[in-house]
Design an enzyme around this catalytic site. Structure first.
Site, short mmCIF file in Angstrom:
data_model
loop_
_atom_site.label_atom_id
_atom_site.label_comp_id
_atom_site.label_asym_id
_atom_site.label_seq_id
_atom_site.Cartn_x
_atom_site.Cartn_y
_atom_site.Cartn_z
N ASP A 16 122.43 -13.68 44.85
CA ASP A 16 122.70 -15.08 44.70
C ASP A 16 121.58 -15.96 45.28
O ASP A 16 120.66 -15.66 45.82
CB ASP A 16 124.04 -15.27 45.77
N ASP A 18 122.38 -19.89 46.27
CA ASP A 18 122.95 -20.89 47.02
C ASP A 18 123.32 -20.36 48.48
O ASP A 18 124.48 -19.37 48.32
CB ASP A 18 124.17 -21.70 46.53
N GLU A 25 123.06 -25.61 50.74
CA GLU A 25 124.10 -26.32 50.72
C GLU A 25 124.32 -27.76 51.45
O GLU A 25 124.48 -28.73 51.04
CB GLU A 25 125.29 -25.46 51.09
N GLY A 59 131.37 -23.79 41.91
CA GLY A 59 131.23 -24.63 40.77
C GLY A 59 131.14 -26.34 41.01
O GLY A 59 132.14 -26.86 41.50
N GLY A 60 130.11 -27.28 40.92
CA GLY A 60 130.13 -28.55 41.35
C GLY A 60 131.16 -29.41 40.66
O GLY A 60 131.58 -30.38 41.46
N ARG A 63 134.52 -28.77 41.93
CA ARG A 63 134.59 -29.17 43.08
C ARG A 63 134.82 -30.64 43.27
O ARG A 63 135.90 -31.03 43.99
CB ARG A 63 133.30 -28.82 44.08
N HIS A 86 128.85 -34.97 38.17
CA HIS A 86 128.20 -33.73 38.36
C HIS A 86 126.69 -33.90 37.70
O HIS A 86 125.75 -33.11 38.16
CB HIS A 86 128.74 -32.61 37.81
N LYS A 87 126.74 -34.27 36.43
CA LYS A 87 125.42 -34.78 35.86
C LYS A 87 124.43 -35.19 36.72
O LYS A 87 123.22 -35.09 36.90
CB LYS A 87 125.55 -35.26 34.58
N LYS A 89 124.59 -35.79 40.15
CA LYS A 89 124.56 -34.87 41.13
C LYS A 89 123.37 -33.88 41.20
O LYS A 89 122.13 -33.54 41.73
CB LYS A 89 125.67 -34.24 41.55
N THR A 127 125.97 -19.25 40.10
CA THR A 127 126.71 -20.12 39.13
C THR A 127 126.04 -21.60 39.18
O THR A 127 126.72 -22.41 38.82
CB THR A 127 128.27 -20.24 39.95
#
Length: 243
Positions: A16, A18, A25, A59-60, A63, A86-87, A89, A127
């Site tokens: 993974d 993150d 994070e 998933g941002g 979230r 989100h884009k 971000k 993810t």
């Protein structure tokens, strides 16, 4: 000690990203989300503790949608706002990556070096969005991973096993000959659902997660117990490949 039948089978390690390979994070994603809020003229801000609770949602975009729905927006508005922010971000996260603000976790480089020297293939199952994952991996580790599958290619996010199943499918590696390295409950559940053994290297955000499904729970990638597990498994793998 691991049973001999397991020790002889390690051919691949699937990481993974993150919170596992990188400390991304608190001072990465959280900062990028807050920058997106500020740019949009929104009063929302995610403090360290608040963001830790929101990490239960993978998933941002999801979230953000969850946050907006629970702070007074309608479901339709929350989803639209979440997808749009989100884009932005992702744009801010990429800038943080390029500026070197997202660093490898302690022990990550040394572990990868040891695994690579043992002849074990290295893969990634995350993810996160490829737009920032790929530059981050290249900057932090170079071209070390054979296969990288992200949330851009697989729409079902952890704890779904989809991203792990995609890695296994593309590499042709049987799950019993691979091990996943994760940091969170969602990640461990995803790996186990894909029939993988999973080593959990928790971080401050996931220290209290239920990681009971993991083969081993470690304090980090430099934990002696985790390193000993890999030393034994890789040693057995080398022995069987040279018989």
């Amino acid at each position: 000690m691991l049973p001999r039948q397991h020790l002889s089978r390690l051919e691949a390690v699937i990481f993974d990203v993150d919170g596992t390979l990188v400390d991304s994070e608190r001072d990465g994603h959280r900062v990028a989300f807050n920058a997106a809020f500020e740019e949009a003229g929104l009063p929302d801000r995610w403090e360290v503790a608040t963001y830790g609770k929101l990490l239960k949602i993978t998933g941002g975009a999801k979230r953000l949608t969850f946050w907006f729905e629970n702070t007074g927006r309608s479901p339709v508005e929350a989803r639209e706002l979440g997808e749009r922010l989100h884009k932005r971000k992702t744009h801010f996260m990429l800038r943080l990556v390029e500026d070197g603000h997202v660093q490898a976790r302690p022990g990550a480089h040394q572990l990868i070096d040891r695994l690579e020297a043992s002849g074990v293939q290295l893969h990634v199952a995350t993810t996160g969005t490829r737009a920032w994952v790929e530059p981050l991996l290249n900057q932090a580790f170079g071209n070390r991973f054979h296969t990288v599958i992200t949330g851009t290619e697989v729409s079902e996010l952890k704890p779904s096993p989809a991203v792990y199943l995609e890695v296994l499918s593309r590499t042709g590696c049987p799950p019993e000959r691979a091990v996943a390295v994760e940091d969170s409950a969602n990640g461990v559940q995803a790996a186990v659902a894909a029939r993988l053994r999973c080593l959990a290297a928790h971080n401050p955000y996931t220290r209290n997660d239920d990681l009971s499904g993991a083969t081993l729970v470690a304090d980090g990638l430099d934990d002696p117990a985790l390193l000993a597990w890999f030393t034994t498994a890789c040693g057995a793998w080398r022995a069987t490949t040279h018989d």
